[in-house]
Design a protein around this motif. Structure first.
Motif, mmCIF file in Angstrom:
data_model
loop_
_atom_site.group_PDB
_atom_site.id
_atom_site.type_symbol
_atom_site.label_atom_id
_atom_site.label_comp_id
_atom_site.label_asym_id
_atom_site.label_seq_id
_atom_site.Cartn_x
_atom_site.Cartn_y
_atom_site.Cartn_z
ATOM 1 N N CYS A 129 0.847 -1.189 0.000
ATOM 2 C CA CYS A 129 0.000 0.000 0.000
ATOM 3 C C CYS A 129 0.889 1.247 0.000
ATOM 4 O O CYS A 129 2.026 1.196 0.457
ATOM 5 C CB CYS A 129 -0.867 0.039 1.252
ATOM 6 S SG CYS A 129 -1.955 -1.373 1.426
ATOM 7 N N ASN A 130 0.333 2.354 -0.458
ATOM 8 C CA ASN A 130 1.063 3.611 -0.340
ATOM 9 C C ASN A 130 0.735 4.254 1.018
ATOM 10 O O ASN A 130 0.018 3.657 1.840
ATOM 11 C CB ASN A 130 0.754 4.548 -1.533
ATOM 12 C CG ASN A 130 -0.691 4.986 -1.562
ATOM 13 O OD1 ASN A 130 -1.418 4.842 -0.578
ATOM 14 N ND2 ASN A 130 -1.120 5.525 -2.693
ATOM 15 N N ALA A 131 1.251 5.471 1.250
ATOM 16 C CA ALA A 131 1.075 6.114 2.549
ATOM 17 C C ALA A 131 -0.389 6.391 2.867
ATOM 18 O O ALA A 131 -0.769 6.529 4.033
ATOM 19 C CB ALA A 131 1.877 7.413 2.592
ATOM 20 N N ASP A 132 -1.250 6.480 1.846
ATOM 21 C CA ASP A 132 -2.690 6.695 2.049
ATOM 22 C C ASP A 132 -3.451 5.373 2.172
ATOM 23 O O ASP A 132 -4.690 5.362 2.133
ATOM 24 C CB ASP A 132 -3.275 7.506 0.879
ATOM 25 C CG ASP A 132 -2.686 8.898 0.808
ATOM 26 O OD1 ASP A 132 -2.399 9.465 1.890
ATOM 27 O OD2 ASP A 132 -2.477 9.392 -0.320
ATOM 28 N N ARG A 133 -2.712 4.284 2.309
ATOM 29 C CA ARG A 133 -3.288 2.939 2.455
ATOM 30 C C ARG A 133 -4.028 2.486 1.197
ATOM 31 O O ARG A 133 -4.861 1.589 1.244
ATOM 32 C CB ARG A 133 -4.228 2.831 3.663
ATOM 33 C CG ARG A 133 -3.670 3.309 4.975
ATOM 34 C CD ARG A 133 -2.461 2.556 5.458
ATOM 35 N NE ARG A 133 -2.728 1.138 5.667
ATOM 36 C CZ ARG A 133 -1.787 0.219 5.882
ATOM 37 N NH1 ARG A 133 -0.525 0.567 5.886
ATOM 38 N NH2 ARG A 133 -2.106 -1.032 6.058
ATOM 39 N N GLN A 134 -3.726 3.105 0.073
ATOM 40 C CA GLN A 134 -4.298 2.623 -1.191
ATOM 41 C C GLN A 134 -3.505 1.406 -1.644
ATOM 42 O O GLN A 134 -2.263 1.422 -1.607
ATOM 43 C CB GLN A 134 -4.198 3.693 -2.276
ATOM 44 C CG GLN A 134 -5.216 4.804 -2.152
ATOM 45 C CD GLN A 134 -4.963 5.863 -3.216
ATOM 46 O OE1 GLN A 134 -3.873 6.428 -3.290
ATOM 47 N NE2 GLN A 134 -5.956 6.114 -4.034
#
Ligand code: FAD
Length: 99
Positions: A80-85
């Motif tokens: 995931c990326n930092a935005d939890r995507q």
């Protein structure tokens, strides 16, 4: 620094040279390892290994030591990326060909 005679001098102390130095040392070779940084890389870079790497690790460590220090992924391995995507999802629900 006093110069020492060695059979093999390895430059860099990453996972490949750690393994190489251990295998050569177990076979009786006198090995020196030279790393430019004073401490290991601080972030995880080996969250997954496959059956071939497991065989190599088993050549220097008892299986129980590998199992004790390893979490077996039961289903999904997700990035995931930092935005939890979700960026990437890998299905680990089945065992590999060599277990
Ligand atoms: C974010 C990330 C995640 C990863 N996840 C995984 C994973 O889950 N599973 C997996 O199998 N692999 C993973 N990898 C890949 C794995 O980390 C590399 O394949 C592995 O580290 C390569 O090992 P190496 O020993 O060949 O080289 P490196 O790990 O790059 O080690 C080389 C070492 O040599 C040193 N060095 C270089 N030049 C000199 C010099 N001139 N003098 C002295 N020292 C020197 C460096 O400082 C370093 O410590 C990941 C990599 C990254 C970046």
């Amino acid at each position: 620094m006093k110069q020492k005679n060695v059979d093999v001098a390895i430059v860099g102390y990453g996972p490949v040279s750690k393994q190489l130095a251990t295998l050569l040392g177990k076979k009786g070779w006198n090995v020196s390892v030279h790393e430019r940084f004073p401490a290991p890389y601080p972030l995880p870079r080996a969250v997954h290994f496959d059956d071939e790497i497991a065989r190599i690790l088993q050549s220097i460590l008892p299986s129980k030591d590998i199992e004790r220090n390893t979490d077996v992924a039961k289903d999904l391995y997700e990035w995931c990326n930092a935005d939890r995507q979700l960026l990437l999802s890998l299905d680990f629900s089945a065992y590999g060909v060599s277990g």
